[in-house]
Scaffold this motif. Sequence first.
Motif, PDB file in Angstrom:
ATOM      1  N   ARG A 235      38.915  13.857  48.247  1.00 52.47           N
ATOM      2  CA  ARG A 235      37.750  13.051  48.604  1.00 52.47           C
ATOM      3  C   ARG A 235      36.541  13.457  47.761  1.00 52.47           C
ATOM      4  NH1 ARG A 235      34.420  12.269  54.346  1.00 52.47           N
ATOM      5  NH2 ARG A 235      32.632  11.291  53.337  1.00 52.47           N
ATOM      6  N   ALA A 236      35.872  12.452  47.225  1.00 50.75           N
ATOM      7  CA  ALA A 236      34.611  12.686  46.536  1.00 50.75           C
ATOM      8  C   ALA A 236      33.519  12.957  47.570  1.00 50.75           C
ATOM      9  CB  ALA A 236      34.238  11.484  45.685  1.00 50.75           C
ATOM     10  N   THR A 237      32.420  13.563  47.136  1.00 48.55           N
ATOM     11  CA  THR A 237      31.319  13.882  48.042  1.00 48.55           C
ATOM     12  C   THR A 237      30.052  13.181  47.570  1.00 48.55           C
ATOM     13  OG1 THR A 237      30.832  15.905  46.798  1.00 48.55           O
ATOM     14  CG2 THR A 237      32.299  16.107  48.689  1.00 48.55           C
ATOM     15  N   GLY A 238      29.036  13.210  48.403  1.00 49.97           N
ATOM     16  CA  GLY A 238      27.758  12.592  48.083  1.00 49.97           C
ATOM     17  C   GLY A 238      27.189  11.883  49.290  1.00 49.97           C
ATOM     18  N   SER A 239      25.917  12.106  49.556  1.00 44.95           N
ATOM     19  CA  SER A 239      25.274  11.490  50.719  1.00 44.95           C
ATOM     20  C   SER A 239      24.034  10.703  50.353  1.00 44.95           C
ATOM     21  CB  SER A 239      24.883  12.573  51.735  1.00 44.95           C
ATOM     22  OG  SER A 239      23.969  13.491  51.126  1.00 44.95           O
ATOM     23  N   ALA A 240      23.458  10.951  49.184  1.00 44.95           N
ATOM     24  CA  ALA A 240      22.216  10.277  48.815  1.00 44.95           C
ATOM     25  C   ALA A 240      22.150  10.064  47.311  1.00 44.95           C
ATOM     26  CB  ALA A 240      21.009  11.088  49.288  1.00 44.95           C
TER      27      ALA A 240
ATOM     28  N   LEU B 288      34.929  21.096  42.420  1.00 45.40           N
ATOM     29  CA  LEU B 288      33.759  20.926  43.280  1.00 45.40           C
ATOM     30  C   LEU B 288      32.688  20.108  42.568  1.00 45.40           C
ATOM     31  CD1 LEU B 288      33.528  24.499  44.839  1.00 45.40           C
ATOM     32  CD2 LEU B 288      33.994  22.377  46.079  1.00 45.40           C
ATOM     33  N   PHE B 289      32.463  20.410  41.296  1.00 47.64           N
ATOM     34  CA  PHE B 289      31.483  19.666  40.517  1.00 47.64           C
ATOM     35  C   PHE B 289      31.903  18.198  40.384  1.00 47.64           C
ATOM     36  CE2 PHE B 289      29.764  17.989  36.564  1.00 47.64           C
ATOM     37  CZ  PHE B 289      28.407  18.291  36.697  1.00 47.64           C
ATOM     38  N   ASP B 290      33.166  17.971  40.033  1.00 46.91           N
ATOM     39  CA  ASP B 290      33.648  16.608  39.833  1.00 46.91           C
ATOM     40  C   ASP B 290      33.587  15.786  41.113  1.00 46.91           C
ATOM     41  OD1 ASP B 290      34.128  16.976  37.129  1.00 46.91           O
ATOM     42  OD2 ASP B 290      36.250  17.491  37.407  1.00 46.91           O
ATOM     43  N   SER B 291      33.679  16.447  42.259  1.00 46.86           N
ATOM     44  CA  SER B 291      33.628  15.717  43.528  1.00 46.86           C
ATOM     45  C   SER B 291      32.293  15.012  43.713  1.00 46.86           C
ATOM     46  CB  SER B 291      33.889  16.666  44.712  1.00 46.86           C
ATOM     47  OG  SER B 291      32.758  17.483  44.989  1.00 46.86           O
ATOM     48  N   LEU B 292      31.213  15.568  43.157  1.00 46.21           N
ATOM     49  CA  LEU B 292      29.879  14.981  43.290  1.00 46.21           C
ATOM     50  C   LEU B 292      29.436  14.253  42.036  1.00 46.21           C
ATOM     51  CD1 LEU B 292      27.241  14.607  44.885  1.00 46.21           C
ATOM     52  CD2 LEU B 292      26.493  16.835  43.994  1.00 46.21           C
TER      53      LEU B 292
ATOM     54  N   VAL C 139      26.202  24.278  45.836  1.00 42.16           N
ATOM     55  CA  VAL C 139      26.726  25.437  46.562  1.00 42.16           C
ATOM     56  C   VAL C 139      27.793  24.961  47.527  1.00 42.16           C
ATOM     57  CG1 VAL C 139      26.173  27.295  48.177  1.00 42.16           C
ATOM     58  CG2 VAL C 139      24.538  26.684  46.386  1.00 42.16           C
ATOM     59  N   ALA C 140      28.915  25.677  47.583  1.00 35.38           N
ATOM     60  CA  ALA C 140      29.987  25.348  48.519  1.00 35.38           C
ATOM     61  C   ALA C 140      30.750  26.618  48.837  1.00 35.38           C
ATOM     62  CB  ALA C 140      30.926  24.299  47.931  1.00 35.38           C
ATOM     63  N   ASP C 141      30.647  27.064  50.096  1.00 37.19           N
ATOM     64  CA  ASP C 141      31.291  28.305  50.500  1.00 37.19           C
ATOM     65  C   ASP C 141      30.814  29.430  49.578  1.00 37.19           C
ATOM     66  OD1 ASP C 141      32.855  30.068  51.861  1.00 37.19           O
ATOM     67  OD2 ASP C 141      34.754  29.159  51.386  1.00 37.19           O
ATOM     68  N   ALA C 142      31.716  30.122  48.897  1.00 34.30           N
ATOM     69  CA  ALA C 142      31.316  31.229  48.034  1.00 34.30           C
ATOM     70  C   ALA C 142      30.931  30.765  46.629  1.00 34.30           C
ATOM     71  CB  ALA C 142      32.448  32.251  47.939  1.00 34.30           C
ATOM     72  N   PHE C 143      31.028  29.473  46.356  1.00 36.03           N
ATOM     73  CA  PHE C 143      30.796  28.970  45.001  1.00 36.03           C
ATOM     74  C   PHE C 143      29.359  28.515  44.801  1.00 36.03           C
ATOM     75  CE2 PHE C 143      35.319  28.951  45.190  1.00 36.03           C
ATOM     76  CZ  PHE C 143      35.759  29.061  43.879  1.00 36.03           C
ATOM     77  N   SER C 144      28.789  28.907  43.660  1.00 33.97           N
ATOM     78  CA  SER C 144      27.495  28.409  43.209  1.00 33.97           C
ATOM     79  C   SER C 144      27.669  27.979  41.766  1.00 33.97           C
ATOM     80  CB  SER C 144      26.414  29.492  43.305  1.00 33.97           C
ATOM     81  OG  SER C 144      26.193  29.871  44.645  1.00 33.97           O
TER      82      SER C 144
END
Length: 267
Positions: A166-171, A55-59, A210-215
């Motif tokens: 897929r990587a994430t990020g919007s801004a 999750l961290f690496d995705s952003l 934060v993603a689902d149950a993950f912080s």
Amino acid sequence: MAAALAGCGGGISIGFGFFDDDHHHDRFFDDFGADGLHLPHAEDELRASVVALALFDSLAGIERLMAAAGAHAQLAGPSGTAAERACAAAGSIATRKTSPTQFVLEARRCQLVAGDPLVYDGSWLFAIQSSGYAADGNCPAGSACVLGAAMDTAAARFGYGTPAMRATGSAWRQETAAAGTLQVQAQAAGEATSLDGVGFRPVGTTASLVADAFSLSGDSIRRTLATTSPIRASIRTEPDRLVSAVDDNRDGTADRTFVLPWSWIVD
């Protein structure tokens, strides 16, 4: 190899019993994910550590790629520029300013750390919305400059061995202080990514994600991450392995330490 997963100290497994079965989170425990995430046969807490890292690496990838490419001034500068730089371990990063408000970073099977199987591939698109930088992309001495951009990660991928997620990020925001120090921040606003067949929509920044149950939280250096949910752990990345120190009773002291060779999660 089983010894590599042995926990040190006492404590019991907290498990994942709090997940709602309707969301099929049991798929965390598949051996191979069609989307490129391979979870090892191991304690639940170690498996959660792998998901948290993904999750961290995705952003965080775009922050690390921009730093590796040295492209911050190019992003803020004039259109028509293009560059390509080799990644430290394998692959390369190509960047180009296609118009005054459009910038493209293309990772070409970029591996940033030798031995670490994390690889980035595909394109991150920037649409610049505001910029206080000079026309050449630099910030005048003694001034503070800020650039803000929207990001499109639809064609950006990452993975461990195979860049299939897929990587994430919007801004994107970058700020050069009057003292000349640069700070950057990528932000996710719920872009969908799939990890081991489970959909996630990370929200936040690498400093608080934060993603689902993950912080979790970390920085673009990616040496140490911290998770507070669903487990409390300090996750350390090393050139040849991941190390997760788990605080089972949440008293601030690690109860067990798990060591996972990178080869166990390579797809």
